[in-house]
Design a protein around this motif. Sequence first.
Motif, PDB file in Angstrom:
ATOM      1  N   ARG A 254      35.770  16.451  60.809  1.00 46.96           N
ATOM      2  CA  ARG A 254      37.226  16.286  60.878  1.00 46.96           C
ATOM      3  C   ARG A 254      37.920  17.308  59.994  1.00 46.96           C
ATOM      4  N   ARG A 284      37.470  16.372  65.378  1.00 46.07           N
ATOM      5  CA  ARG A 284      38.748  15.681  65.184  1.00 46.07           C
ATOM      6  C   ARG A 284      39.678  16.568  64.351  1.00 46.07           C
ATOM      7  N   ALA A 366      38.457  13.673  55.355  1.00 48.07           N
ATOM      8  CA  ALA A 366      38.348  14.957  56.043  1.00 48.07           C
ATOM      9  C   ALA A 366      37.179  15.774  55.492  1.00 48.07           C
TER      10      ALA A 366
END
Length: 450
Positions: A254, A284, A366
Motif C-alpha cells: 500500500r 492499494r 502504509a
Amino acid sequence: MASDQIVHGVPPSLSAKVTGSFAYLTIRDRLPTILTKVIDTIHRNKNKFFEEYGEEGIHSEKQTISLLSKLRNELQTDKHILVLTDGLQDVESWNEYLQRQQRPQGDQESVSWFKSPWLYVECYMYRRIQEALWLNPPITDFDVFNEGKTQSFYESQQAVMALCTYLEDIHKNMGKLSKNQLFEHFNKVFQVSLWGNKCDLSISAGQENSQKTSPIESLNSLQPFILVDDSGLVWSTLNSSQRLVESGKNAAVRMDIVLDNAGFELVTDLVLADFLVSSGLVQRVHFHGKSFPWFVSDVTANDFQWTIRQTMATNHKWMSKSGYQWQSYLKEGVWCYHDHPFWTQPHEFCDMAADAPDLYATLQEADLVLFKGDLNYRKLTGDRDWDHTVAFSSALRGFGPAPLCSLRTLKANVQVGLQPGQGEKLTSQDPPWMTSGKYAIIQFYSPKSE
C-alpha cells in the motif's frame, strides 16, 4: 547545529534580510492579494448566487465579503489572531493551537499577524476564509479557488495527453519489460510527479501556472536541478514490500500519497499511482486531500472527482481511457480518497501522533507515504531555520509512521539533507534557489533503518 528559529515568523519589515526572502511575497502583500482575489471572485458570482438562492444569496454574498474585508484589514494592520467561531469540527483544535502560541510568549497581545510563525498565520488565513463562508449560508460550499484550479487543468491539456499516451505505451509493453526497463519508467513517472509540483497557484497568488509542454521530454534538462535524489531508495522499498507479498508475509503493498495541487500536478500523481498498480509494485493507493479549499490550488474531494470525470470525458483516446481506468480503481477499492481535518490545520507533522492519532495509525498501515509539495515539506520539518546539512531524519523530530518520501520543488526558505557546501554554493550562484521553484528534491526516510 539546528536552530529553532521560525524562518517566516518575522515582521515584514525584516523579511528582506532573509536570503531569498520568500521570492513569493510577504504577509503584507501576498496574502492580501489572495484575499482580494477571493473577494473579487465572490462578487463576480453575485448573479449566480441570486439565480440559485434569490435574495438570500445576495445577502450571503454581501456578508461574506464584509467578513473577508475585515480579515484583510486585520492582516494588514497586525491585529490580534482571533478565535474561530463557526462551530465546525476542527474549531476546538484550532483554538487550542492558538493558546499554545500564547503560552511561550506570555503576552496575548504578541499573538498577532506579524508576530506569529508564518506557517501558522498562513494556514489561519485560509481557515478564516472558510469561516466567512460557513457563517453565511447558503453559499457555504462555494469554492472560491475553483476557477483557477479548473483553468490550470484545461490549460495543461496537451501535457496531460502526452502523459496519458506515454502511460498507454507502458501498459501495452508491460509484460515484456525487464526489471531495468521498469525502473527506467518508474524514474520517469516519479520525476514527472515531482516536477508537476511547479504548478502551485498559492505561490503565484492565483496567477496562471500550467504545464504546456510534454513533461516526459523535459526530464533530461531538469535532472541537474534535483538537489537530493533518493528515488533509488523508494524503488528498493517498493520492491522489498512486494517480495513480502510474493512470499505470503503481506497481503498487499500500500502506498499513500498526501496530495498537494489540483490541475496538472494531480494528473501526474494519478499517472504515478496507475503505473505502480499496473506494474504490480503496489496493490492499494490511498490519496489524502483537503476537506475544504486550501492554499488556492490544493486538492479537495470535489477536485479529485472532477479531474477524473473530465479526463474520462475528453475526446483524446488515451486520456479518456486513463480516466475510465482511474474511475475503475476507485470503484474496485484499489484507490481511495481521504480528507482528514488534520491536513487543514497548522500543526507540524511531529504533532500528528498526539493530535491526530487516528490519522497517524492510518499512515502506519502504509508501506510508503509520499508527501507532495512545499507546504507538506514545511510541516514535515517544522518550517525552521535548519542548517542545510542537518539530516532529514533529524528535522522530522520523531515523525515516522512509515517509510516516507518528500517530492517537492523548492518554494520556501527551508531545506535540509544537503551535502556540506552545497547550500552555500547555490546561494552564491543562484541566490533565490530556495524560493524560485527551479530546484527540487526527492528525499526519503525510513524509521526501519534506525
